[in-house]
Motif scaffolding. Structure first.
Motif, PDB file in Angstrom:
ATOM      1  N   LEU A   7      -3.579  -8.706  11.443  1.00  0.00           N
ATOM      2  CA  LEU A   7      -3.729  -8.496  10.003  1.00  0.00           C
ATOM      3  C   LEU A   7      -3.812  -9.825   9.273  1.00  0.00           C
ATOM      4  CD1 LEU A   7      -3.777  -6.563   7.584  1.00  0.00           C
ATOM      5  CD2 LEU A   7      -1.272  -6.664   7.559  1.00  0.00           C
ATOM      6  N   GLU A   8      -2.977 -10.780   9.674  1.00  0.00           N
ATOM      7  CA  GLU A   8      -2.992 -12.094   9.018  1.00  0.00           C
ATOM      8  C   GLU A   8      -4.346 -12.775   9.179  1.00  0.00           C
ATOM      9  OE1 GLU A   8      -0.674 -10.977  11.012  1.00  0.00           O
ATOM     10  OE2 GLU A   8       1.278 -11.210  10.056  1.00  0.00           O
ATOM     11  N   CYS A  36       3.032 -10.878   4.330  1.00  0.00           N
ATOM     12  CA  CYS A  36       2.780  -9.463   4.618  1.00  0.00           C
ATOM     13  C   CYS A  36       3.950  -8.588   4.176  1.00  0.00           C
ATOM     14  CB  CYS A  36       2.520  -9.268   6.113  1.00  0.00           C
ATOM     15  SG  CYS A  36       0.975 -10.000   6.678  1.00  0.00           S
ATOM     16  N   ARG A  38       5.234  -4.292   4.029  1.00  0.00           N
ATOM     17  CA  ARG A  38       4.983  -3.007   4.690  1.00  0.00           C
ATOM     18  C   ARG A  38       5.933  -1.978   4.096  1.00  0.00           C
ATOM     19  NH1 ARG A  38       5.555  -0.286   9.834  1.00  0.00           N
ATOM     20  NH2 ARG A  38       3.493   0.171  10.713  1.00  0.00           N
ATOM     21  N   GLU A  65       9.890  -7.481   2.773  1.00  0.00           N
ATOM     22  CA  GLU A  65       8.677  -6.715   3.092  1.00  0.00           C
ATOM     23  C   GLU A  65       8.461  -5.544   2.147  1.00  0.00           C
ATOM     24  OE1 GLU A  65       8.558  -5.368   7.101  1.00  0.00           O
ATOM     25  OE2 GLU A  65       7.950  -7.323   7.892  1.00  0.00           O
ATOM     26  N   HIS A  85      -1.148 -12.473  -0.462  1.00  0.00           N
ATOM     27  CA  HIS A  85      -0.181 -11.394  -0.248  1.00  0.00           C
ATOM     28  C   HIS A  85      -0.925 -10.116   0.141  1.00  0.00           C
ATOM     29  CE1 HIS A  85       2.937 -13.918  -2.148  1.00  0.00           C
ATOM     30  NE2 HIS A  85       1.933 -14.324  -2.912  1.00  0.00           N
ATOM     31  N   ALA A  86      -0.401  -9.413   1.154  1.00  0.00           N
ATOM     32  CA  ALA A  86      -1.053  -8.200   1.654  1.00  0.00           C
ATOM     33  C   ALA A  86      -0.013  -7.117   1.908  1.00  0.00           C
ATOM     34  CB  ALA A  86      -1.824  -8.505   2.943  1.00  0.00           C
ATOM     35  N   GLU A  88       0.608  -3.499   3.475  1.00  0.00           N
ATOM     36  CA  GLU A  88       0.160  -2.392   4.313  1.00  0.00           C
ATOM     37  C   GLU A  88       0.934  -1.161   3.865  1.00  0.00           C
ATOM     38  OE1 GLU A  88      -0.794  -1.643   9.024  1.00  0.00           O
ATOM     39  OE2 GLU A  88       0.965  -2.843   8.500  1.00  0.00           O
TER      40      GLU A  88
END
Length: 207
Positions: A7-8, A36, A38, A65, A85-86, A88
């Motif tokens: 993902l990164e 990341c 989640r 997270e 920044h992501a 999921e």
């Protein structure tokens, strides 16, 4: 996603794709740090945070997270490193529901950082989705432009068979630095029913 790229790695590639004039060379890729998260995107969390801001109350305790941490995050340049920044997103079952929410520096911000022409590139949403899902034939992918961060957070993705409407927002450069040159996008991964069906079609074609 994990069997091809982490993902990164994908998020780093997506960040650079926001401006086609930026070369995807190892040095540029190394200059991107991906944070990341989640968690489930719970509207009640945003309501609670807004209440804290309005009443000047302490921010609720949260894990690194968590959705709360993602809401509070902002992309930035820090000592030559792009901080992205992501999130999921998780469904009610605790598994990824196929929504990837990303906070990037915008194409215009990349142009300023890398001393490129200041032409405003169009948001390459279809290219980002192609990278995320692999070489698949996508439906019509259109950004649903939002007017603010909270509006973007609350706006749903609409993925019909013939078209995807994905919430996005870009901020200008001539505002306070904390808010300048941001690009927030919600994207479809192969864990999403719409993305998964495209991956299945690709795999069937390649047999």
């Amino acid at each position: 996603m994990g069997t091809r790229k982490t993902l990164e790695e994908l998020v780093r590639q997506l960040q650079l794709q926001l401006n086609p004039a930026v070369s995807v060379d190892p040095e540029n890729v190394k200059s991107i740090r991906v944070h990341c998260y989640r968690d489930a995107a719970d509207p009640a969390v945003l309501d609670n945070l807004n209440n804290c801001f309005q009443q000047q109350l302490p921010i609720p305790q949260h894990t690194p997270e968590s959705y709360t941490a993602f809401i509070l995050s902002k992309p930035s340049f820090n000592d030559g490193v792009i901080e992205t920044h992501a999130l999921e997103c998780l469904g009610n079952d605790g598994h990824p529901n196929g929504e990837l929410w990303v906070k990037f520096k915008s194409g215009a911000a990349l142009a300023a950082a890398y001393d490129l022409p200041q032409e405003k590139p169009a948001l390459p949403l279809e290219e980002l989705q192609t990278t995320l899902l692999g070489a698949v034939e996508l439906p019509n992918v259109t950004p649903a432009i939002q007017s603010s961060g909270p509006e973007w957070l609350c706006s749903p993705m609409v993925c019909d068979e013939g078209s995807w409407l994905l919430p996005a927002i870009e901020t200008p450069l001539d505002v306070p630095e904390r808010f300048a040159g941001h690009c927030y996008i919600k994207l479809v991964t192969e864990n999403h029913p719409a993305g998964g069906s495209l991956r299945t079609e690709l795999e069937e074609t390649n047999k």
